[in-house]
Design an enzyme around this catalytic site. Structure first.
Site, short mmCIF file in Angstrom:
data_model
loop_
_atom_site.label_atom_id
_atom_site.label_comp_id
_atom_site.label_asym_id
_atom_site.label_seq_id
_atom_site.Cartn_x
_atom_site.Cartn_y
_atom_site.Cartn_z
N GLY A 298 0.83 -1.20 0.00
CA GLY A 298 0.00 0.00 0.00
C GLY A 298 0.86 1.24 0.00
O GLY A 298 1.99 1.24 0.50
N GLN B 6 3.25 9.94 1.14
CA GLN B 6 4.53 9.22 1.17
C GLN B 6 5.41 9.54 -0.03
O GLN B 6 6.60 9.27 -0.01
CB GLN B 6 4.30 7.70 1.24
CG GLN B 6 3.71 7.23 2.55
CD GLN B 6 3.56 5.73 2.55
OE1 GLN B 6 2.58 5.19 2.04
NE2 GLN B 6 4.55 5.02 3.09
N CYS C 107 6.25 -0.25 6.99
CA CYS C 107 5.89 0.94 6.23
C CYS C 107 7.04 1.31 5.31
O CYS C 107 8.20 1.29 5.72
CB CYS C 107 5.61 2.08 7.21
SG CYS C 107 5.14 3.61 6.40
N LEU C 108 6.71 1.64 4.05
CA LEU C 108 7.75 2.00 3.09
C LEU C 108 8.50 3.26 3.52
O LEU C 108 9.64 3.48 3.11
CB LEU C 108 7.14 2.21 1.70
CG LEU C 108 6.54 0.95 1.05
CD1 LEU C 108 5.73 1.31 -0.18
CD2 LEU C 108 7.64 -0.05 0.71
N HIS D 218 -3.99 1.82 8.17
CA HIS D 218 -2.61 2.31 8.14
C HIS D 218 -2.46 3.45 7.11
O HIS D 218 -1.87 4.49 7.41
CB HIS D 218 -1.68 1.13 7.81
CG HIS D 218 -0.24 1.47 7.62
ND1 HIS D 218 0.75 0.92 8.41
CD2 HIS D 218 0.40 2.27 6.73
CE1 HIS D 218 1.93 1.39 8.03
NE2 HIS D 218 1.75 2.20 7.01
N GLU D 219 -3.05 3.25 5.93
CA GLU D 219 -2.89 4.25 4.85
C GLU D 219 -3.69 5.51 5.14
O GLU D 219 -3.24 6.62 4.85
CB GLU D 219 -3.30 3.65 3.49
CG GLU D 219 -2.53 2.41 3.05
CD GLU D 219 -1.02 2.58 3.02
OE1 GLU D 219 -0.54 3.73 2.91
OE2 GLU D 219 -0.30 1.56 3.12
N HIS E 248 -1.87 7.77 7.27
CA HIS E 248 -0.89 8.59 6.53
C HIS E 248 -1.53 9.90 6.05
O HIS E 248 -0.89 10.94 6.06
CB HIS E 248 -0.36 7.85 5.29
CG HIS E 248 0.80 6.94 5.56
ND1 HIS E 248 2.00 7.40 6.07
CD2 HIS E 248 0.97 5.61 5.38
CE1 HIS E 248 2.84 6.38 6.19
NE2 HIS E 248 2.24 5.28 5.78
ZN ZN Z 1 2.98 3.33 5.76
#
Ligand code: ZN
Length: 171
Positions: free
Chosen positions: A47, A52, A94-95, A136-137, A140
């Site tokens: 995701g 991000q 997380c990226l 989670h997204e 963000h």
């Molecule tokens: Zn993340």
């Protein structure tokens, strides 16, 4: 399509709140396409939220690659309208926080309203990995990272680990 640079902590843009999309135009479609390209380029990401990649807009792309098959879902202006009382604990990564994983407790199931990139509205109950991932997204989009749920000490350790890894990569 363009692969975008993924911001990592402690970039301040990851702590900002993203704005709603009000025009479902070609620019939006290009951003969505670039976000998928960026997500797939990571190899392991499932995701990605627009902040991000430094775009402070309420756009999320998810592909859980169910049974190895690509299964992309694009969420524009996603909104959780119901959280289940039952919670579940899952390991998250997380990226934007590379190579750091931790168990996080969240509501097991959520009802989510969102638009696709053409402006069509959906409303679905999501559970399992998709529920964890969309929570989670959406965090963000509100400037919240999963390490914000950890104790101060654990959060500090996570940030230090990411910084140390970055120094290694940059050498
Ligand atoms: Zn993340």
């Amino acid at each position: 399509m363009t692969t975008l640079e993924i911001l990592t902590i402690p970039d301040p843009r990851l702590k900002r709140k993203s704005i709603e999309i009000n025009s479902f135009d070609d620019q939006l479609k290009k951003t969505v396409a670039d976000m998928y390209e960026t997500l797939y380029a990571t190899g392991n990401g499932i995701g990605l939220a627009a902040p991000q990649v430094g775009i402070l807009k309420r756009i999320v792309v998810i592909d859980l690659k169910v049974d190895g098959n690509s299964s992309p879902i694009t969420f524009i202006n996603p909104k959780i309208v119901r959280f289940s009382e039952t919670k579940s604990v899952n390991e998250e990564g997380c990226l934007s926080i590379p190579d750091y994983y931790s168990e996080i407790e969240r509501p097991q199931e959520v009802d989510v309203e969102w638009f696709d990139e053409d402006g069509n509205k959906s409303n679905k109950t999501l559970n399992g990995l998709l529920s964890t991932c969309i929570q989670h997204e959406i965090d963000h989009l509100n400037g919240i990272l999963f390490i914000d749920y950890l104790s101060k000490l654990k959060r500090k350790l996570a940030i230090e680990k990411v910084k140390k890894n970055q120094l290694k990569h940059n050498k």
